[in-house]
Design a protein around this motif. Sequence first.
Motif, PDB file in Angstrom:
ATOM      1  N   THR A 115       0.762  -1.256  -0.061  1.00  0.00           N
ATOM      2  CA  THR A 115      -0.078  -0.096   0.056  1.00  0.00           C
ATOM      3  C   THR A 115       0.887   1.200  -0.117  1.00  0.00           C
ATOM      4  O   THR A 115       0.318   2.494  -0.137  1.00  0.00           O
ATOM      5  N   GLY A 116       2.145   0.995   0.269  1.00  0.00           N
ATOM      6  CA  GLY A 116       2.802   2.308   0.555  1.00  0.00           C
ATOM      7  C   GLY A 116       2.539   3.358   1.958  1.00  0.00           C
ATOM      8  O   GLY A 116       3.226   4.331   1.923  1.00  0.00           O
ATOM      9  N   GLN A 117       1.987   2.728   2.581  1.00  0.00           N
ATOM     10  CA  GLN A 117       1.590   3.306   3.894  1.00  0.00           C
ATOM     11  C   GLN A 117       2.752   2.939   4.752  1.00  0.00           C
ATOM     12  O   GLN A 117       3.698   2.018   4.841  1.00  0.00           O
ATOM     13  N   THR A 118       2.893   3.699   6.025  1.00  0.00           N
ATOM     14  CA  THR A 118       3.977   3.428   6.985  1.00  0.00           C
ATOM     15  C   THR A 118       3.316   2.110   7.741  1.00  0.00           C
ATOM     16  O   THR A 118       2.425   1.846   7.964  1.00  0.00           O
ATOM     17  N   LYS A 119       4.684   1.489   8.377  1.00  0.00           N
ATOM     18  CA  LYS A 119       4.250   0.339   9.071  1.00  0.00           C
ATOM     19  C   LYS A 119       3.325   0.643  10.259  1.00  0.00           C
ATOM     20  O   LYS A 119       2.527  -0.212  10.616  1.00  0.00           O
ATOM     21  N   LEU A 120       3.543   1.665  10.919  1.00  0.00           N
ATOM     22  CA  LEU A 120       2.779   2.297  12.066  1.00  0.00           C
ATOM     23  C   LEU A 120       1.407   2.198  11.758  1.00  0.00           C
ATOM     24  O   LEU A 120       0.384   1.912  12.430  1.00  0.00           O
ATOM     25  N   ASP A 121       1.074   2.792  10.700  1.00  0.00           N
ATOM     26  CA  ASP A 121      -0.276   3.224   9.971  1.00  0.00           C
ATOM     27  C   ASP A 121      -0.836   1.801   9.788  1.00  0.00           C
ATOM     28  O   ASP A 121      -2.017   1.378  10.184  1.00  0.00           O
ATOM     29  N   VAL A 122      -0.109   0.955   9.055  1.00  0.00           N
ATOM     30  CA  VAL A 122      -0.674  -0.486   8.683  1.00  0.00           C
ATOM     31  C   VAL A 122      -0.853  -1.249  10.294  1.00  0.00           C
ATOM     32  O   VAL A 122      -1.914  -2.073  10.484  1.00  0.00           O
ATOM     33  N   HIS A 123       0.044  -1.180  11.243  1.00  0.00           N
ATOM     34  CA  HIS A 123       0.035  -1.945  12.500  1.00  0.00           C
ATOM     35  C   HIS A 123      -1.514  -1.495  13.239  1.00  0.00           C
ATOM     36  O   HIS A 123      -1.951  -2.229  13.669  1.00  0.00           O
ATOM     37  N   ASN A 124      -1.531  -0.177  13.108  1.00  0.00           N
ATOM     38  CA  ASN A 124      -2.750   0.368  13.803  1.00  0.00           C
ATOM     39  C   ASN A 124      -4.131  -0.009  13.051  1.00  0.00           C
ATOM     40  O   ASN A 124      -4.995  -0.247  13.786  1.00  0.00           O
ATOM     41  N   THR A 125      -4.099  -0.148  11.929  1.00  0.00           N
ATOM     42  CA  THR A 125      -5.144  -0.627  11.056  1.00  0.00           C
ATOM     43  C   THR A 125      -5.442  -1.871  11.380  1.00  0.00           C
ATOM     44  O   THR A 125      -6.631  -2.338  11.506  1.00  0.00           O
ATOM     45  N   ILE A 126      -4.579  -2.882  11.224  1.00  0.00           N
ATOM     46  CA  ILE A 126      -4.641  -4.248  11.662  1.00  0.00           C
ATOM     47  C   ILE A 126      -5.208  -4.593  13.161  1.00  0.00           C
ATOM     48  O   ILE A 126      -6.087  -5.242  13.340  1.00  0.00           O
ATOM     49  N   ALA A 127      -4.438  -3.697  14.005  1.00  0.00           N
ATOM     50  CA  ALA A 127      -4.921  -3.850  15.282  1.00  0.00           C
ATOM     51  C   ALA A 127      -6.446  -3.251  15.674  1.00  0.00           C
ATOM     52  O   ALA A 127      -7.326  -4.075  16.390  1.00  0.00           O
ATOM     53  N   SER A 128      -6.808  -2.420  14.922  1.00  0.00           N
ATOM     54  CA  SER A 128      -8.114  -1.919  14.942  1.00  0.00           C
ATOM     55  C   SER A 128      -9.035  -2.933  14.340  1.00  0.00           C
ATOM     56  O   SER A 128     -10.306  -3.385  14.900  1.00  0.00           O
ATOM     57  N   LEU A 129      -8.762  -3.645  13.141  1.00  0.00           N
ATOM     58  CA  LEU A 129      -9.562  -4.577  12.346  1.00  0.00           C
ATOM     59  C   LEU A 129      -9.588  -5.895  13.351  1.00  0.00           C
ATOM     60  O   LEU A 129     -10.742  -6.386  13.950  1.00  0.00           O
ATOM     61  N   LEU A 130      -8.649  -6.177  14.099  1.00  0.00           N
ATOM     62  CA  LEU A 130      -8.565  -7.387  14.928  1.00  0.00           C
ATOM     63  C   LEU A 130      -9.374  -7.128  16.205  1.00  0.00           C
ATOM     64  O   LEU A 130     -10.244  -7.801  16.892  1.00  0.00           O
ATOM     65  N   HIS A 131      -9.207  -5.838  17.083  1.00  0.00           N
ATOM     66  CA  HIS A 131     -10.198  -5.680  17.923  1.00  0.00           C
ATOM     67  C   HIS A 131     -11.733  -5.469  17.589  1.00  0.00           C
ATOM     68  O   HIS A 131     -12.808  -6.002  18.228  1.00  0.00           O
ATOM     69  N   SER A 132     -11.947  -4.953  16.388  1.00  0.00           N
ATOM     70  CA  SER A 132     -13.240  -4.919  15.995  1.00  0.00           C
ATOM     71  C   SER A 132     -13.980  -6.381  15.762  1.00  0.00           C
ATOM     72  O   SER A 132     -15.166  -6.573  16.283  1.00  0.00           O
ATOM     73  N   LEU A 133     -13.275  -7.201  15.193  1.00  0.00           N
ATOM     74  CA  LEU A 133     -13.688  -8.740  15.161  1.00  0.00           C
ATOM     75  C   LEU A 133     -13.806  -9.388  16.254  1.00  0.00           C
ATOM     76  O   LEU A 133     -14.806 -10.005  16.456  1.00  0.00           O
ATOM     77  N   THR A 134     -12.971  -9.168  17.375  1.00  0.00           N
ATOM     78  CA  THR A 134     -12.982  -9.665  18.664  1.00  0.00           C
ATOM     79  C   THR A 134     -14.207  -9.155  19.410  1.00  0.00           C
ATOM     80  O   THR A 134     -14.682 -10.076  19.803  1.00  0.00           O
ATOM     81  N   SER A 135     -14.385  -7.952  19.440  1.00  0.00           N
ATOM     82  CA  SER A 135     -15.556  -7.375  20.093  1.00  0.00           C
ATOM     83  C   SER A 135     -16.836  -7.996  19.481  1.00  0.00           C
ATOM     84  O   SER A 135     -17.856  -8.003  20.196  1.00  0.00           O
TER      85      SER A 135
END
Length: 160
Positions: A14-34
């Motif tokens: 995607t050309g995004q920073t690793k921090l942005d991608v990490h935050n996106t994935i963490a948010s995705l997993l958090h949303s799935l889990t909740s």
Amino acid sequence: MNKAELVNEVAKATGQTKLDVHNTIASLLHSLTSAMASGERVTLVGFGTFERRHRQARMGVNPQNPDEKLRIAAARVPVFRPGQELKAIVDGKQKMAALSVGSSEPKKAAAKKAAPKKAAAKKAAPKKAAKKAAPAKKKAAAKKPVAKKAPAKKKAKGRR
């Protein structure tokens, strides 16, 4: 592949920073889990469905002492059911589509689809000319971009 490797792959694609991608994935997993914890079903079309199921209590066997019976308590467990597209790709029956990431790709695809329509092409040309001819009238024409953004939001909501 672990979470760090996934972050690296998505960041490269995607050309995004690793921090942005990490935050996106963490948010995705958090949303799935909740969502699953509250009993909701999460469906990602083509990929699969995540849901919570109830596993009833049952009797089991102690692996260290096969003669001993154990009572296994009832539990709620997460379950993943793969979608048809994922199954076909993993089985080798279907090839994986090329990844199209970025905001320029959908615009090009939309322009190719709109090109055969003569009416759409005629409407697009005057809008561009009006923007170039009247840059000083931005204050008076401030209401027009708001009206243009509203349909875009409706399309985004429909994609869920």
